[in-house]
Design a protein around this motif. Sequence first.
Motif, PDB file in Angstrom:
ATOM      1  N   PRO A 258     -90.320  25.657  -1.542  1.00 17.24           N
ATOM      2  CA  PRO A 258     -90.856  24.459  -0.886  1.00 17.24           C
ATOM      3  C   PRO A 258     -89.759  23.422  -0.654  1.00 17.24           C
ATOM      4  O   PRO A 258     -88.810  23.321  -1.435  1.00 17.24           O
ATOM      5  CB  PRO A 258     -91.903  23.935  -1.881  1.00 17.24           C
ATOM      6  N   LYS A 259     -89.911  22.695   0.429  1.00 19.37           N
ATOM      7  CA  LYS A 259     -88.940  21.645   0.713  1.00 19.37           C
ATOM      8  C   LYS A 259     -89.126  20.499  -0.291  1.00 19.37           C
ATOM      9  O   LYS A 259     -90.214  19.945  -0.442  1.00 19.37           O
ATOM     10  CB  LYS A 259     -89.134  21.121   2.137  1.00 19.37           C
ATOM     11  N   ALA A 260     -88.067  20.159  -0.962  1.00 18.01           N
ATOM     12  CA  ALA A 260     -88.132  19.066  -1.938  1.00 18.01           C
ATOM     13  C   ALA A 260     -87.995  17.722  -1.227  1.00 18.01           C
ATOM     14  O   ALA A 260     -87.387  17.625  -0.153  1.00 18.01           O
ATOM     15  CB  ALA A 260     -87.017  19.220  -2.971  1.00 18.01           C
TER      16      ALA A 260
ATOM     17  N   LYS B 271     -92.995  28.939   2.181  1.00 16.83           N
ATOM     18  CA  LYS B 271     -93.401  27.555   1.892  1.00 16.83           C
ATOM     19  C   LYS B 271     -92.750  26.555   2.846  1.00 16.83           C
ATOM     20  O   LYS B 271     -93.201  25.416   2.964  1.00 16.83           O
ATOM     21  CB  LYS B 271     -93.019  27.193   0.455  1.00 16.83           C
ATOM     22  N   ASP B 272     -91.686  26.980   3.497  1.00 13.77           N
ATOM     23  CA  ASP B 272     -90.940  26.080   4.383  1.00 13.77           C
ATOM     24  C   ASP B 272     -90.548  26.891   5.618  1.00 13.77           C
ATOM     25  O   ASP B 272     -89.681  27.768   5.547  1.00 13.77           O
ATOM     26  CB  ASP B 272     -89.706  25.544   3.653  1.00 13.77           C
ATOM     27  N   VAL B 273     -91.210  26.609   6.738  1.00 15.47           N
ATOM     28  CA  VAL B 273     -91.037  27.419   7.944  1.00 15.47           C
ATOM     29  C   VAL B 273     -90.626  26.520   9.114  1.00 15.47           C
ATOM     30  O   VAL B 273     -91.209  25.450   9.312  1.00 15.47           O
ATOM     31  CB  VAL B 273     -92.327  28.172   8.303  1.00 15.47           C
ATOM     32  N   ALA B 274     -89.642  26.971   9.873  1.00 18.41           N
ATOM     33  CA  ALA B 274     -89.241  26.272  11.096  1.00 18.41           C
ATOM     34  C   ALA B 274     -89.297  27.256  12.254  1.00 18.41           C
ATOM     35  O   ALA B 274     -88.702  28.335  12.184  1.00 18.41           O
ATOM     36  CB  ALA B 274     -87.832  25.699  10.946  1.00 18.41           C
ATOM     37  N   THR B 275     -90.015  26.872  13.303  1.00 19.59           N
ATOM     38  CA  THR B 275     -90.168  27.720  14.485  1.00 19.59           C
ATOM     39  C   THR B 275     -89.648  26.955  15.695  1.00 19.59           C
ATOM     40  O   THR B 275     -89.998  25.796  15.890  1.00 19.59           O
ATOM     41  CB  THR B 275     -91.647  28.090  14.708  1.00 19.59           C
ATOM     42  N   ALA B 276     -88.820  27.621  16.497  1.00 20.44           N
ATOM     43  CA  ALA B 276     -88.224  26.931  17.649  1.00 20.44           C
ATOM     44  C   ALA B 276     -88.281  27.824  18.883  1.00 20.44           C
ATOM     45  O   ALA B 276     -88.218  29.053  18.792  1.00 20.44           O
ATOM     46  CB  ALA B 276     -86.785  26.539  17.358  1.00 20.44           C
ATOM     47  N   TRP B 277     -88.376  27.166  20.038  1.00 17.69           N
ATOM     48  CA  TRP B 277     -88.345  27.837  21.347  1.00 17.69           C
ATOM     49  C   TRP B 277     -87.091  27.359  22.050  1.00 17.69           C
ATOM     50  O   TRP B 277     -86.912  26.163  22.292  1.00 17.69           O
ATOM     51  CB  TRP B 277     -89.604  27.474  22.131  1.00 17.69           C
TER      52      TRP B 277
ATOM     53  N   GLY C  62     -84.586  20.618   4.645  1.00 21.39           N
ATOM     54  CA  GLY C  62     -85.426  21.801   4.747  1.00 21.39           C
ATOM     55  C   GLY C  62     -85.020  22.674   5.914  1.00 21.39           C
ATOM     56  O   GLY C  62     -83.987  22.452   6.562  1.00 21.39           O
ATOM     57  N   MET C  63     -85.856  23.660   6.193  1.00 24.86           N
ATOM     58  CA  MET C  63     -85.553  24.593   7.266  1.00 24.86           C
ATOM     59  C   MET C  63     -85.423  23.889   8.623  1.00 24.86           C
ATOM     60  O   MET C  63     -84.536  24.202   9.409  1.00 24.86           O
ATOM     61  CB  MET C  63     -86.641  25.673   7.347  1.00 24.86           C
ATOM     62  N   SER C  64     -86.323  22.953   8.901  1.00 18.87           N
ATOM     63  CA  SER C  64     -86.288  22.271  10.201  1.00 18.87           C
ATOM     64  C   SER C  64     -84.994  21.495  10.392  1.00 18.87           C
ATOM     65  O   SER C  64     -84.387  21.515  11.469  1.00 18.87           O
ATOM     66  CB  SER C  64     -87.486  21.329  10.353  1.00 18.87           C
ATOM     67  N   GLU C  65     -84.559  20.805   9.338  1.00 20.88           N
ATOM     68  CA  GLU C  65     -83.331  20.023   9.437  1.00 20.88           C
ATOM     69  C   GLU C  65     -82.117  20.946   9.616  1.00 20.88           C
ATOM     70  O   GLU C  65     -81.212  20.669  10.415  1.00 20.88           O
ATOM     71  CB  GLU C  65     -83.146  19.156   8.190  1.00 20.88           C
TER      72      GLU C  65
END
Length: 489
Positions: free
Chosen positions: A305-307, A233-239, A312-315
């Motif tokens: 899920p990010k509340a 529900k909460d995904v962070a993808t980075a390069w 969240g994952m990105s932060e």
Amino acid sequence: MPDTALPPQIPTTPVTPALLEALRAIVGDKGLIQDEPGKQPFVTDWRGSLVGNAAVVVRPANVEEVSKVVKLCHDNGIAIVPQAGNTGLMGGATPYPSHTGIVLSVGRMNKVLNVDPVGYSMTVEAGCILQTLQETAAEHDRFLPLSLGAQGSCMIGGNLSTNAGGVQVLRYGNARNLVMGLEVVLPNGDIWNGLRALKKDNTGYDLKHLFMGAEGTLGIITKAVLKLWPAPKDVATAWLAIRDPQAAIEILSEAHAASEDNVGSCELMSRACTDMVLRHIPGTQDPLKADTPWFLLLEWSSSRPKADGAEGMSEKMEQFLADQMEAGRVLDAVIAQNEAQSRNMWVIRESVAPASRAEGPGLSYDISVSISKIPDFIEKGIKAAYDVLPSIRPYPLGHIGDGNLHFSFMGPVGMDRQTLHQYSPAITRGVNDLVRDMAGSISAEHGIGIEKIDELAHYRSKVELDTMRSLKRALDPKNIMNPGKILRL
């Protein structure tokens, strides 16, 4: 590479007109392909480098038909090459040129038989396309983690028969770790029904593990009960542009805790590899125009899920990357802001195989070593190849979170395939000896098939090889089931 024209100890009984009619009586006209153009996709491997032969391609519609076809072949000594999506890279699903028997394709057996979202399982037929199963799980708010570049055409029966890996092994394991139960047709035509959706079953030998990774040499997988997980529900993808491979494994080591054990994928990409994809795959864009020889594709995912207002994952990833920059491991980074950016990153990673085909002739090694040894292996492995052919072009990449490298090389510019393969034995010995010295595996996820029979015989112990042969002879005494693959009997 073994001599594919002279395979060892393979039954050569022909398919007579009477046997052909008996096959037709089992599967019907639409279950048989006899014309040469129709057979071509089934006797040619995905890379186009191996082309075999088959008297007929048989396409059963259900397990009962598979059983009858196999029993007929068993009784008459007809060799069978089982096949699913035919996307393998080792020739395991490709018949030899001297093959006089049949190819048995499970492609018509493509039903999802049951989805149990409460019990987190799904029962499917072997011919289901992997991507279809991923989408079916998602429709029930569940997640099937098996994910690889060929998922739009590979079939689950082949994935399980080769114990496929892919980009989620770090967190969820290989294909065999995603299976609760199997249904298998044995080489004599008997049906073993092991379709039990049980996480705990200690009733003797765990037979399902015999058939996963056996590449169709011990039987034909016809159905499977697959494990499911909560949908992300909460995904962070980075390069990430990174300092070097040593930085990559240190980043991964610290990412586990920083993500609260939510690292889903960690993929190492060389600049040469990335540039090759950008050259040959239309629509791909460089996520980070950084002047560095190494990149990392890092993905974190949570089923929570990010509340609103919560981190969240990105932060969490943003703070983690800032810390890694301060430590000097990450030189630059970008976190995907939307699905399109994330998808572009993954397309680059998943398009290496088609890009390499477009680039020209090459050599590829699917190896694994313990994660901490990866930097040393890359350095010494490239040197071993350079010692044989100084102008060869390395482009290593891999699922470093599970220790698996696709240690690959393109031939020197202008060198044809035939010339490059004159150097192949020496480079292969150098690379694989290094794998042995580091207590690794010469085949991490692609299997053995035709291509690595001699290498398996060279590096595995007599005890291991004899045990494998004992299993093969016990289950398939007539050697009709995918003969001449994995082992020389």
